[in-house]
Design an enzyme around this catalytic site. Structure first.
Site, PDB file in Angstrom:
ATOM      1  N   GLU A  90      44.055  37.423  42.149  1.00 13.23           N
ATOM      2  CA  GLU A  90      42.943  37.865  41.295  1.00 13.23           C
ATOM      3  C   GLU A  90      41.788  36.883  41.409  1.00 13.23           C
ATOM      4  O   GLU A  90      41.864  35.892  42.149  1.00 13.23           O
ATOM      5  CB  GLU A  90      43.410  37.923  39.836  1.00 13.23           C
ATOM      6  CG  GLU A  90      43.923  36.585  39.313  1.00 13.23           C
ATOM      7  CD  GLU A  90      44.666  36.699  37.989  1.00 13.23           C
ATOM      8  OE1 GLU A  90      44.798  37.816  37.463  1.00 13.23           O
ATOM      9  OE2 GLU A  90      45.135  35.658  37.493  1.00 13.23           O
ATOM     10  N   THR A 107      40.181  39.979  25.231  1.00 16.04           N
ATOM     11  CA  THR A 107      38.726  39.899  25.193  1.00 16.04           C
ATOM     12  C   THR A 107      38.179  41.316  25.335  1.00 16.04           C
ATOM     13  O   THR A 107      38.363  41.957  26.367  1.00 16.04           O
ATOM     14  CB  THR A 107      38.190  39.005  26.327  1.00 16.04           C
ATOM     15  OG1 THR A 107      38.834  37.729  26.268  1.00 16.04           O
ATOM     16  CG2 THR A 107      36.695  38.810  26.184  1.00 16.04           C
ATOM     17  N   LYS A 119      48.175  38.462  28.916  1.00 19.72           N
ATOM     18  CA  LYS A 119      47.119  37.454  28.740  1.00 19.72           C
ATOM     19  C   LYS A 119      47.622  36.383  27.778  1.00 19.72           C
ATOM     20  O   LYS A 119      47.244  36.324  26.613  1.00 19.72           O
ATOM     21  CB  LYS A 119      45.832  38.098  28.220  1.00 19.72           C
ATOM     22  CG  LYS A 119      45.162  39.001  29.234  1.00 19.72           C
ATOM     23  CD  LYS A 119      43.716  39.270  28.899  1.00 19.72           C
ATOM     24  CE  LYS A 119      42.820  38.133  29.331  1.00 19.72           C
ATOM     25  NZ  LYS A 119      41.385  38.470  29.280  1.00 19.72           N
TER      26      LYS A 119
END
Length: 279
Positions: free
Chosen positions: A181, A36, A148
């Protein structure tokens, strides 16, 4: 009001064949990766860093990608978006279909690129954000840690918690109780002038913004360390902030009932990256 759809390309085509998508291993098994990227004034932000992480993920999943084709498609997508503008590009790379079953019959990949125009930014850069501890935990899987990949159901479940409880973001632990996270961000703590961020060798995403902050710390001789951290470290921290490459840096003002102040190091780092995010 009709919701505006993103501008999308599938393998370079604006009008994708739904048959191709129906057989996507990314859709069926999460067999793929995504990135992203923030777009600022018509340019992807930190493109090379995103490509580096993508290359790492491709190697882990034994996937091939023609990078020059991807770069041309990024240009085409931005051209279709019109005049230079800001927004977000999502790049999804999936293994090509190879029949039913889990066995990865191909190393070749499909590409789905989408552009989303910028929306009004949240006030958290300036005002800070109140967050919570998510009950949903992350499973340890070193083979997938840092990249990711498309398997994001843990984040989906955690985000449902946030939506139900009215929080913009929340912290996630692994199954042993170590902090990892946020649901869509990385975490930094400040203790005695030192930056600390959770180790991501077992699970979690090595965020681009996280990497840029660690790079800045090394260049400016600011003490910084990657370490195993727990909730006790959060409660003892003098400052806390979240970061990602789309929203930048959000100082944390509360973790559930534990109040925090926005500290000088958080503001200093924001100042270093302020021009990048135009806030």
């Amino acid at each position: 009001m009709v919701k505006e759809l993103p501008i999308s390309l599938f393998n370079g085509r604006a009008n994708a064949d739904l048959t191709d998508l129906a057989h996507s291993r990314g859709l069926a098994y999460g067999d793929g990766l995504f990135e992203t990227l923030a777009v600022v004034a018509g340019k992807p932000l930190w493109l090379e860093a995103h490509l580096d992480r993508l290359r790492e993920g491709l190697g882990r999943l034994n996937l091939q990608l023609n990078e020059s084709v991807l770069l041309k498609e990024l240009e085409l997508l931005l051209d279709k978006a019109g005049k230079p503008q800001s927004g977000v590009i999502k790049v999804i790379i999936c293994r090509c279909s190879g029949g039913r079953g889990y066995s990865p019959a191909s190393q070749q990949s499909d590409r789905l690129l989408s552009f989303f125009p910028a929306t009004k930014p949240a006030p958290y850069w300036h005002d800070g954000v109140k967050i919570t501890l998510c009950q949903q935990r992350l499973s340890r899987q070193p083979a997938l840690a840092g990249i990711k990949h498309l398997n994001r159901l843990e984040q989906v479940l955690a985000s449902a918690e946030l939506q139900a409880r009215g929080f913009a973001e929340g912290l996630m632990q692994d199954d042993s109780g170590l902090l990892i996270e946020g649901t869509r961000s990385n975490l930094f703590l400040v203790r005695q002038g030192q930056l600390l961020t959770p180790a991501l060798s077992r699970c979690g995403v090595a965020g681009i913004m996280r990497g840029k902050i660690l790079e800045y710390a090394a260049q400016s001789q600011l003490p910084a360390r990657v370490a195993d951290l727990t909730l006790a470290d959060v409660y003892l921290a003098e400052e806390l902030f979240l970061c990602n490459s789309v929203f930048g840096i959000w100082p944390i003002t509360a973790v559930d009932c534990h109040q925090k102040s926005i500290g000088p190091l958080s503001r200093h780092l924001q100042e270093q990256f302020k021009a990048t995010f135009d806030v």
